[in-house]
Design an enzyme around this catalytic site. Structure first.
Site, PDB file in Angstrom:
ATOM      1  N   CYS A 131      -4.941  12.815 -38.739  1.00 44.87           N
ATOM      2  CA  CYS A 131      -5.223  14.233 -38.958  1.00 44.87           C
ATOM      3  C   CYS A 131      -6.348  14.708 -38.048  1.00 44.87           C
ATOM      4  O   CYS A 131      -6.272  15.793 -37.457  1.00 44.87           O
ATOM      5  CB  CYS A 131      -5.577  14.469 -40.424  1.00 44.87           C
ATOM      6  SG  CYS A 131      -5.816  16.203 -40.862  1.00 44.87           S
ATOM      7  N   CYS A 153      -4.166  12.972 -49.358  1.00 46.93           N
ATOM      8  CA  CYS A 153      -4.016  14.307 -49.946  1.00 46.93           C
ATOM      9  C   CYS A 153      -2.572  14.665 -50.222  1.00 46.93           C
ATOM     10  O   CYS A 153      -2.285  15.416 -51.158  1.00 46.93           O
ATOM     11  CB  CYS A 153      -4.649  15.347 -49.031  1.00 46.93           C
ATOM     12  SG  CYS A 153      -3.828  15.588 -47.437  1.00 46.93           S
TER      13      CYS A 153
END
Length: 366
Positions: free
Chosen positions: A101, A198
């Site tokens: 990410c 997440c």
């Protein structure tokens, strides 16, 4: 400078944005909407990509007194992080989605967009330090608080990305940041840190992968090849895993067994004693350098997992492959993880582990 503050909805990014404003910068806050269906991502203390996080970020921006926007990066996140995560596990590797990410979203897509919009830098709440070297280049170093240091997950940044980044929290402890947030009247002052992945809503990574990949039967064997049990997918296992193996009977010597190898084509998972996890060498691919790459062999330290120990090592670059000899053997290192190289506190760069060499000259693990 005009700076874009990436605001996750947590205390660290809020204080980082406030400090950037205090320093005289023209700050704009932005929250990244990473889920195409925000309800499917984690919420509460375990989350970092939820609707409530977006609201927390907006409230913090209001208190700080900066403009605030939400950028929809859900398609980029799904393609670059979620799909990569699935593919890596299917191939028998153990990826780190936070590094991915940072590399592909927070410091590539976001920074590229920010620069195109006329911003000079992106500020985040990561715990790392930037220092200007004698030749004028910007170097990334470990945070002062090693317990919170996040330089490992930033080891994927290039020199150009570092030159357009700001990390205002690198000299502080978490307690100091929370106390400052409370003084500033930020409601997120005591918000718990986010944990785990997440996009796995319930924290059950094997179950989530099973939903995505389906059933892929295989067997768990010992080092002699004896079948100990069947399984529904090798993606449910990681190198070094001990818990959840459900082998049904103990080893002959009574000692616990760990996952030593994963062969995704046949679905064979090999288990054995802990000492057989020890590796003293690594091969890394896709190296990324935070500055100039090593010239010849570099005596250094390496970190092999987030918040893991440092290991004394020697590294050398051979084309696009990084060879790492560990002076201190490491346990449970899996292909797909990142090796981050340090020269003292300075982050030199990183690579993705493609193979490991077991102690005593055993055949390298895939």
């Amino acid at each position: 400078m005009r700076v874009l503050a990436a605001m996750s909805g947590g205390v660290d990014s809020a204080v980082a944005a406030a400090r950037a404003k205090d320093a005289g910068h023209d700050v704009t806050g932005v929250h990244l909407a990473l889920s195409r269906n925000p309800q499917s991502y984690r919420t509460g203390a375990r989350g970092c990509c939820s609707i409530e996080d977006s609201n927390d970020a907006r409230r913090a921006a209001d208190v700080i007194g900066i403009p605030f926007y939400v950028w929809d990066m859900s398609e980029e996140f799904h393609e670059e992080v979620v799909e990569d995560f699935i593919a890596e596990y299917a191939a028998g590797r153990t990826p780190n989605p936070c590094l991915r990410c940072n590399e592909k979203i927070k410091f590539a897509a976001v920074l590229d967009r920010a620069l195109a919009l006329g911003f000079d830098a992106v500020v985040t709440g990561h715990y790392a330090r930037l220092e200007t070297a004698s030749d004028g280049t910007v170097e990334m170093h470990r945070a002062v608080d090693h317990a919170k240091d996040q330089s490992y997950v930033l080891g994927v940044l290039t020199a150009d990305q570092i030159a357009h980044s700001m990390f205002p929290l690198g000299t502080d402890t978490k307690d100091e940041v929370r106390r400052e947030a409370e003084r500033r009247g930020l409601q997120v002052a005591h918000k718990p840190d986010s944990h785990d992945i997440c996009f796995v809503a319930d924290g059950d990574t094997p179950g989530w992968l099973h939903d995505k990949l389906g059933t892929r039967p295989g067997v768990v064997v010992d080092e002699g090849g004896e079948v100990l049990r069947e399984h529904e997918g090798s993606f449910a296992f990681t190198i070094g895993q001990r818990r959840g193996l459900r082998l049904g009977r103990p080893a002959a010597d009574g000692r616990p067994r760990f996952v030593l190898d994963i062969e995704p084509v046949s679905g064979t998972v090999t288990v054995g004693p802990r000492e057989h996890l020890a590796v003293d060498g690594l091969m890394g691919i896709r190296p990324l350098w935070c500055g100039a790459p090593p010239d010849g062999e570099l005596s250094c330290t390496v970190q092999l997992r987030a918040h893991g120990d440092e290991h004394r090592a020697s590294v050398r670059l051979d084309g696009d492959r990084l060879h790492v000899d560990l002076h201190d053997p490491a346990d449970g290192i899996a292909p797909g993880q990142a090796v981050v190289v340090y020269d003292g506190t300075r982050v030199v760069g990183s690579a993705t582990i493609s193979a490991t060499r077991r102690v005593a000259g055993a055949v390298p693990v895939r």
